[in-house]
Design a protein around this motif. Structure first.
Motif, PDB file in Angstrom:
ATOM      1  N   PHE A 229      -2.975   9.499  -8.000  1.00 15.27           N
ATOM      2  CA  PHE A 229      -1.722   9.149  -7.149  1.00 15.27           C
ATOM      3  C   PHE A 229      -1.363   8.049  -7.786  1.00 15.27           C
ATOM      4  CE2 PHE A 229      -3.607  12.187  -4.624  1.00 15.27           C
ATOM      5  CZ  PHE A 229      -2.116  13.325  -4.116  1.00 15.27           C
ATOM      6  N   GLY A 230      -2.077   6.924  -8.737  1.00 18.52           N
ATOM      7  CA  GLY A 230      -1.505   5.161  -8.106  1.00 18.52           C
ATOM      8  C   GLY A 230      -0.565   4.963 -10.377  1.00 18.52           C
ATOM      9  N   TRP A 231       0.277   4.416 -10.152  1.00 14.84           N
ATOM     10  CA  TRP A 231       0.841   4.146 -11.454  1.00 14.84           C
ATOM     11  C   TRP A 231       1.364   3.275 -11.606  1.00 14.84           C
ATOM     12  CZ3 TRP A 231       5.304   1.551 -10.717  1.00 14.84           C
ATOM     13  CH2 TRP A 231       5.924   0.981  -9.391  1.00 14.84           C
ATOM     14  N   ARG A 232       1.632   2.508 -13.103  1.00 14.45           N
ATOM     15  CA  ARG A 232       1.559   0.948 -13.137  1.00 14.45           C
ATOM     16  C   ARG A 232       3.136   1.008 -14.153  1.00 14.45           C
ATOM     17  NH1 ARG A 232      -2.809  -1.259 -16.996  1.00 14.45           N
ATOM     18  NH2 ARG A 232      -1.423  -2.287 -18.204  1.00 14.45           N
ATOM     19  N   GLY A 233       3.490  -0.234 -14.069  1.00 14.20           N
ATOM     20  CA  GLY A 233       4.536  -0.242 -14.689  1.00 14.20           C
ATOM     21  C   GLY A 233       4.731  -1.632 -15.204  1.00 14.20           C
TER      22      GLY A 233
ATOM     23  N   PHE B  83      12.972  -1.551  -5.698  1.00 10.34           N
ATOM     24  CA  PHE B  83      13.301  -3.454  -5.557  1.00 10.34           C
ATOM     25  C   PHE B  83      14.107  -4.369  -6.615  1.00 10.34           C
ATOM     26  CE2 PHE B  83       9.865  -2.574  -7.915  1.00 10.34           C
ATOM     27  CZ  PHE B  83       9.046  -3.764  -8.529  1.00 10.34           C
ATOM     28  N   VAL B  84      14.721  -5.203  -6.784  1.00 10.63           N
ATOM     29  CA  VAL B  84      15.581  -5.538  -7.888  1.00 10.63           C
ATOM     30  C   VAL B  84      14.151  -7.357  -7.963  1.00 10.63           C
ATOM     31  CG1 VAL B  84      17.492  -6.487  -8.418  1.00 10.63           C
ATOM     32  CG2 VAL B  84      17.514  -4.390  -7.481  1.00 10.63           C
ATOM     33  N   LEU B  85      14.487  -7.858  -8.800  1.00 10.53           N
ATOM     34  CA  LEU B  85      13.634  -9.014  -8.996  1.00 10.53           C
ATOM     35  C   LEU B  85      14.030  -9.682 -10.246  1.00 10.53           C
ATOM     36  CD1 LEU B  85      10.589  -9.920  -8.101  1.00 10.53           C
ATOM     37  CD2 LEU B  85      10.043  -9.333 -10.851  1.00 10.53           C
ATOM     38  N   SER B  86      14.632 -10.389  -9.792  1.00 11.49           N
ATOM     39  CA  SER B  86      14.091 -11.342 -10.860  1.00 11.49           C
ATOM     40  C   SER B  86      13.573 -12.989 -11.470  1.00 11.49           C
ATOM     41  CB  SER B  86      16.743 -12.196 -10.831  1.00 11.49           C
ATOM     42  OG  SER B  86      16.878 -12.962  -9.450  1.00 11.49           O
ATOM     43  N   LEU B  87      13.944 -13.150 -12.313  1.00 13.17           N
ATOM     44  CA  LEU B  87      12.948 -14.346 -12.683  1.00 13.17           C
ATOM     45  C   LEU B  87      13.459 -15.309 -13.030  1.00 13.17           C
ATOM     46  CD1 LEU B  87      10.207 -15.822 -13.581  1.00 13.17           C
ATOM     47  CD2 LEU B  87      10.768 -15.241 -15.681  1.00 13.17           C
ATOM     48  N   ASP B  88      13.575 -16.933 -11.648  1.00 13.75           N
ATOM     49  CA  ASP B  88      14.382 -17.614 -12.218  1.00 13.75           C
ATOM     50  C   ASP B  88      14.092 -18.779 -13.088  1.00 13.75           C
ATOM     51  OD1 ASP B  88      15.757 -16.883 -10.461  1.00 13.75           O
ATOM     52  OD2 ASP B  88      15.362 -17.927  -8.288  1.00 13.75           O
ATOM     53  N   LYS B  89      12.435 -19.316 -13.108  1.00 18.32           N
ATOM     54  CA  LYS B  89      11.552 -19.983 -14.277  1.00 18.32           C
ATOM     55  C   LYS B  89      10.556 -19.511 -13.834  1.00 18.32           C
ATOM     56  CE  LYS B  89      11.908 -24.729 -15.691  1.00 18.32           C
ATOM     57  NZ  LYS B  89      11.711 -24.011 -16.917  1.00 18.32           N
ATOM     58  N   LEU B  90       9.457 -19.438 -14.866  1.00 16.90           N
ATOM     59  CA  LEU B  90       8.606 -19.529 -15.043  1.00 16.90           C
ATOM     60  C   LEU B  90       7.744 -21.415 -15.391  1.00 16.90           C
ATOM     61  CD1 LEU B  90       5.824 -17.325 -14.934  1.00 16.90           C
ATOM     62  CD2 LEU B  90       6.740 -17.886 -18.387  1.00 16.90           C
ATOM     63  N   HIS B  91       7.231 -21.755 -15.038  1.00 17.41           N
ATOM     64  CA  HIS B  91       5.938 -23.168 -14.855  1.00 17.41           C
ATOM     65  C   HIS B  91       4.586 -22.376 -15.269  1.00 17.41           C
ATOM     66  CE1 HIS B  91       9.093 -24.832 -12.157  1.00 17.41           C
ATOM     67  NE2 HIS B  91       8.657 -23.654 -10.847  1.00 17.41           N
ATOM     68  N   VAL B  92       4.734 -23.530 -16.471  1.00 21.60           N
ATOM     69  CA  VAL B  92       3.372 -23.209 -17.087  1.00 21.60           C
ATOM     70  C   VAL B  92       2.713 -24.127 -17.791  1.00 21.60           C
ATOM     71  CG1 VAL B  92       2.350 -22.418 -19.747  1.00 21.60           C
ATOM     72  CG2 VAL B  92       4.528 -20.596 -18.267  1.00 21.60           C
TER      73      VAL B  92
ATOM     74  N   ASP C 223       6.311  -2.390  -1.117  1.00 27.07           N
ATOM     75  CA  ASP C 223       6.760  -1.285  -0.221  1.00 27.07           C
ATOM     76  C   ASP C 223       5.014  -0.880  -1.071  1.00 27.07           C
ATOM     77  OD1 ASP C 223       8.897  -0.345   0.484  1.00 27.07           O
ATOM     78  OD2 ASP C 223       9.756   0.111  -0.921  1.00 27.07           O
ATOM     79  N   GLY C 224       4.405  -1.059  -0.988  1.00 26.43           N
ATOM     80  CA  GLY C 224       2.670  -0.351  -0.811  1.00 26.43           C
ATOM     81  C   GLY C 224       2.681  -0.486  -2.593  1.00 26.43           C
TER      82      GLY C 224
ATOM     83  N   THR D  36      -0.163   0.828  -8.162  1.00 24.80           N
ATOM     84  CA  THR D  36      -0.246   1.085  -7.044  1.00 24.80           C
ATOM     85  C   THR D  36      -1.509   1.685  -7.051  1.00 24.80           C
ATOM     86  OG1 THR D  36       0.953   2.918  -7.430  1.00 24.80           O
ATOM     87  CG2 THR D  36       2.319   1.369  -6.186  1.00 24.80           C
ATOM     88  N   ASP D  37      -2.225   1.720  -6.451  1.00 24.57           N
ATOM     89  CA  ASP D  37      -3.784   2.692  -6.461  1.00 24.57           C
ATOM     90  C   ASP D  37      -4.174   3.298  -4.698  1.00 24.57           C
ATOM     91  OD1 ASP D  37      -6.135   3.001  -6.406  1.00 24.57           O
ATOM     92  OD2 ASP D  37      -6.860   2.103  -8.103  1.00 24.57           O
ATOM     93  N   PRO D  38      -3.017   3.762  -4.588  1.00 19.16           N
ATOM     94  CA  PRO D  38      -3.688   4.228  -3.082  1.00 19.16           C
ATOM     95  C   PRO D  38      -5.436   5.640  -2.735  1.00 19.16           C
ATOM     96  CG  PRO D  38      -2.663   6.059  -4.340  1.00 19.16           C
ATOM     97  CD  PRO D  38      -2.746   4.935  -5.531  1.00 19.16           C
ATOM     98  N   GLY D  39      -6.276   5.064  -3.894  1.00 21.63           N
ATOM     99  CA  GLY D  39      -7.198   5.265  -4.221  1.00 21.63           C
ATOM    100  C   GLY D  39      -8.302   3.710  -3.722  1.00 21.63           C
ATOM    101  N   ALA D  40      -8.004   2.981  -3.588  1.00 16.67           N
ATOM    102  CA  ALA D  40      -8.483   1.555  -4.184  1.00 16.67           C
ATOM    103  C   ALA D  40      -9.820   1.100  -2.498  1.00 16.67           C
ATOM    104  CB  ALA D  40      -7.727   0.681  -3.875  1.00 16.67           C
ATOM    105  N   PRO D  41      -8.704   2.067  -1.623  1.00 17.93           N
ATOM    106  CA  PRO D  41      -9.349   0.890  -0.352  1.00 17.93           C
ATOM    107  C   PRO D  41     -10.835   2.165   0.055  1.00 17.93           C
ATOM    108  CG  PRO D  41      -6.913   1.540  -0.230  1.00 17.93           C
ATOM    109  CD  PRO D  41      -7.111   1.937  -1.677  1.00 17.93           C
TER     110      PRO D  41
END
Lengths: 562, 337
Positions: free
Chosen positions: A212-216, A250-259, A303-304, A459-464
């Motif tokens: 049931f889990g996925w990763r992107g 969701f929509v995610l925008s990257l403003d700045k990456l501090h390194v 969202d999970g 997501t990993d619904p099995g982790a709990p």
């Protein structure tokens, strides 16, 4: 290793209800053979052997590169070892943890485990209900024993012993008027069973996560925006039962990456010190954006799913123009870091170039070592002296129209672009510089460089399930290993020679004297058992009526040790 | 900058090494006095033989499994073994020196921690030092109560070796952590890991002594030596089991805490990273040992070999897996590059 002993296979304790010497073997029918096989599989010796086998089988996965971790390294390894690697590959050495043999071992182990805990649970439930067993005939043959004579009556003596054992939380029962049986430490087996049961819980949690889990994964350059959906991830690996149409939108925008990197010379020079991605997150396309910081060890939840910052690197912004100056390509192109100093590999594909398609492949160096004496190299991971070093190819970018990675250039149907003198054209650019390609092929400009963040949504619904199981397993392990299962028996009989008490304590002379025998039994080495036997003896001593107690506990030396 | 504190930490480290060296010498000196005198040795040999016969008779009557072989007294040397005053005095001196050295080492680790304002086990040097300190503390706490003076030299010598190696080969200047390590789990996961290693180390030393002692009991020498002054093989075996048991429980916790942290840092609690693989290998090997120990009919000697193999895996996990590039994974925190 341990199964080749000549000793006959015996069941471990706890599972050994039916432990009788094997008779001369009659012919086994298929059913008997099956039963025999099952007994072998669920025996403790087999479990031990499988555990050792599992530990040995896990090792190759740490020595050979694994596809599930880094497919690129596997490809490199195969290229470098052309003779051995096809065999290793066939035997599953590059996918150890998904290989048939590794799976076979752990599946057998779990069948063995279930086959062991189910009957053991039955036995234990029965034991929890049962009364402590009858006292054996000869208590002085038990591990710990003591004998004393008291002027108490047999009934009074039993009452004293009963009270003493009650204080030690023994479960007690008198099978007859002259003996008392006590048992304690039922939690040991409860813990044992809980531990083994919880291990299956961990496996179930893993299976649930797998299904049931996925990763992107996304590579997001500074200033870019990402809208989550099945098609927008750079790579997505959903479990077999995941509906990829219902990913969190969701929509995610990257403003700045501090390194930050360590700039102090010496050991640790160039080591990362800080990665912080400053982002704006809309939980769904219509909702307002909130500012969120993603950093290593601090994912954000949507969202999970959790968004992790797992990598970073550079995206040089490159413009390719044709001979007339028309822009064919202008993009922030991610280059993937290859080492700790971020020597980064990347490809620029320009399919719109004519008459032949153009491809550039090479390195981005954040702090270029200027001489290139040992090839292009970076000497520091931060962008102190950025440089692009590319070779130029022309021909067919997509032979056969087959899908290909954006990070590799398939040169099967391409040839390297050469200068007028026949030497290969090598592009070396600093930000702002332009290189004119030989033979009116146009130009390439290195405009500037931005950082990218390697983000992973998981997501990993099995982790709990696994987590709760793991906590229960630890609890069970502690109970199962530290609690001792003990049996203590007390038997009373009238003293054969009543004069034995006459001189002692000046008690009620002529009153009946009783000999009390105490025996203790433990399933494991158990220094605490002696203390319990001693405590009962002491209980008699502190009872006022005690007469010449001739307690003679064994092994006085052992009490002081371990 | 708190560099002066880091420098003081190093001074304390050197000082503790000097005191540990003295403790090592004192423990050796103690063992020399421990060996029974020739006059006593005859009585001792006789009692040992008598006991062996007793044990043999018991074994013939009862279960044939060697696991059942338990001498009637924990000291096979029997009541005849009386530790001489000289031996006791030297043992006390050695223990006192060990306490002092361990205190210095703990002070060094604490100062390093204050100097870098974080748990002082962020790279291999720090981990090795902290683990050595844990071994020292575990031994110091348990030694007097259990009268483990005989064990001292086998604990203090490896501590010295680890400290020496960490100063010469692994030394890393006090510095900030990598982002992946900046988590409170560093304090939990890693500290429990080296506590487990501390118990495994004690158990390993006792386990090796058990095997040597067992061999001596099988083939008793004409003249009893230091080994005969040790607790009986059966008692050593029980001690090693108890220590391994504590180590195993702590290691289970390490594994779980590591998985929780991995979930937070890398998004997945288990990915078969080489460090995870070896942590798992160690766990399964010690689990096999626990099973062997609990199975009637498995020779405790064989079980002990499994436990010793587990300790070899612990050492590999800390050395090869951290340093050799074959084991490239995500646990690249040695600070050696």
């Amino acid at each position: 290793m341990t199964t080749d002993t000549p000793v006959k296979p015996r069941k471990g304790k706890g599972r050994a209800k039916d432990q009788r010497p094997e008779p001369a073997l009659p012919d086994l029918g298929p059913l008997e053979l099956l039963r025999w096989g099952w007994r072998q599989l669920t025996s403790m010796r087999t479990a031990l052997f499988l555990l050792l086998l599992l530990s040995i089988a896990a090792v190759p996965g740490s020595i050979f590169p694994q596809r599930n971790i880094d497919a690129g390294r596997v490809a490199d390894y195969i290229a470098q070892n052309p003779t051995t690697s096809p065999w290793l590959d066939r035997l599953g050495f590059f996918d150890v943890y998904a290989s048939v043999w590794f799976s076979a071992i752990y599946l057998l182990l779990f069948i063995s485990l279930v086959g062991c805990i189910v009957p053991r649970t039955k036995v234990h439930v029965a034991a929890l209900r049962a009364r402590p067993p009858k006292a054996p005939a000869r208590l002085h043959r038990l591990d710990e024993h003591a004998e004393l004579t008291t002027s108490l009556s047999p009934d009074e003596a039993l009452a004293v012993a009963r009270a003493a054992l009650k204080r030690k939380r023994f479960r007690l029962h008198s099978h007859d008027g002259v003996s008392l049986s006590g048992e304690s430490g039922y939690l040991r087996e409860t813990g044992n069973l809980l531990f083994h049961l919880a291990l299956t819980g961990i496996i179930i949690g893993m299976a649930v996560g797998h299904v049931f889990g996925w990763r992107g994964d996304i590579i997001l350059a500074e200033g870019d925006k990402f809208a989550s959906s099945a098609g927008t991830y750079n790579t997505i690996s959903p479990g077999p039962w995941v509906d990829t149409e219902s990913l969190p939108p969701f929509v995610l925008s990257l403003d700045k990456l501090h390194v930050e990197f360590n700039e102090t010379p010496g050991r640790g020079f160039g080591q990362p010190r800080l990665f912080d991605a400053q982002t704006r997150l809309q939980r769904d396309p219509g909702s307002p954006a909130s500012e969120e910081t993603v950093s290593v060890n601090h994912p954000i939840a949507v969202d999970g799913a959790d968004i992790f910052l797992l990598g970073n690197g550079y995206t040089p912004v490159v413009t390719v123009r044709d001979a007339k100056g028309t822009v064919l390509y202008r993009e922030a192109t991610p280059f993937l870091p290859q080492d700790g100093n971020y020597r980064s590999l990347g490809v620029i594909k320009v399919p719109s170039a004519s008459p032949k398609q153009l491809g550039f492949t090479g390195f981005f160096l954040p702090t270029a070592e200027p001489t290139f004496a040992n090839g292009p190299a970076s000497i520091f991971p931060d962008a102190k002296n950025p440089e692009l070093a590319l070779s130029v190819w022309e021909g067919n970018l997509f032979p056969g129209g087959a899908p290909q990675s954006v990070y590799t250039l398939n040169t099967d149907e391409m040839k390297q672009v050469t200068k007028a003198d026949g030497s290969p054209a090598l592009v070396r650019l600093k930000p702002g510089q332009t290189y004119q390609l030989p033979g009116d092929r146009g130009s390439i400009t290195f405009d500037n460089v931005k950082r990218f963040a390697g983000l992973s949504v998981r997501t990993d619904p099995g982790a709990p399930i696994s987590l709760v199981s793991a906590i229960l397993a630890t609890l069970g392990l502690i109970l199962g290993l530290t609690i001792k299962r003990r049996r203590v028996f007390v038997r009373v009989r009238p003293a054969a020679d009543p004069t034995a008490t006459d001189g002692g304590a000046g008690g009620r002379t002529g009153s009946p004297a009783t000999v009390v025998t105490i025996g203790g039994l433990s399933k494991d080495s158990d220094p605490g058992l002696a203390a319990i036997v001693t405590a009962i003896v002491t209980a008699f001593h502190t009872t006022i009526d005690t007469a010449t107690a001739t307690a003679e506990p064994d092994r006085p030396a052992e009490r002081t040790e371990s | 900058m708190p560099n002066s504190l880091a420098a003081n930490a190093n001074i304390a480290l050197y000082a503790s090494m000097i005191v540990y060296t003295l403790a090592m010498l004192a423990f050796t000196w103690h063992l020399a006095a421990r060996a029974p005198k020739v006059a006593d040795s005859k009585v001792l040999a006789e009692s040992t033989v008598a006991e062996r016969e007793l044990v043999g008779a018991g074994a013939a009557a009862g279960a044939p499994a060697p696991a059942e072989r338990r001498p009637a007294t924990p000291y096979a040397a029997g009541p005849a073994f009386e530790e001489s005053l000289r031996s006791r005095q030297r043992g006390s001196i050695a223990l006192m020196l060990t306490y002092l050295a361990t205190a210095l080492l703990v002070a060094s680790v604490v100062m390093r921690g204050v100097a870098v304002s974080r748990p002082p086990w962020g790279n291999m040097f720090e981990f090795a030092t902290a683990a050595a300190a844990a071994v020292g503390v575990a031994y110091s706490v348990l030694a007097r109560r259990n009268r483990w003076e005989w064990l001292g030299v086998f604990i203090v010598t490896p501590i010295l070796l680890v400290l020496g190696l960490s100063l010469t080969v692994l030394y890393t200047e006090a510095g900030e952590l990598m982002p992946a390590l900046k988590s409170y789990w560093l304090g939990i996961h890693v500290s429990v890991a080296f506590l487990a290693v501390a118990f495994f180390t004690l158990a390993f030393a006792v386990g090796v002594l058990y095997l040597v002692r067992l061999r001596r009991e099988d083939k008793p020498p004409a003249k009893p030596g230091v080994l005969e002054s040790l607790p009986s093989a059966a008692a050593l075996e029980r001690t090693a089991y108890s220590l391994n048991m504590v180590g195993f429980i702590l290691w289970t916790f390490t594994l779980i805490a590591g998985a929780i942290w991995a979930k937070q840092a890398w998004g997945a609690y288990w990915q078969w990273d080489p460090k995870e693989v070896w942590t798992f290998v160690i766990w399964t090997v010690y689990a096999a040992y626990m099973h062997g120990r609990a199975t009637a009919g498995v020779d405790p000697r064989r079980s002990m070999y499994i436990a010793l193999a587990g300790y070899v895996a612990v050492i590999i996990n800390f050395t090869l897996v951290n340093l050799v590039s074959t084991f490239v994974g995500m646990h690249n925190y040695s600070g050696m590059s």
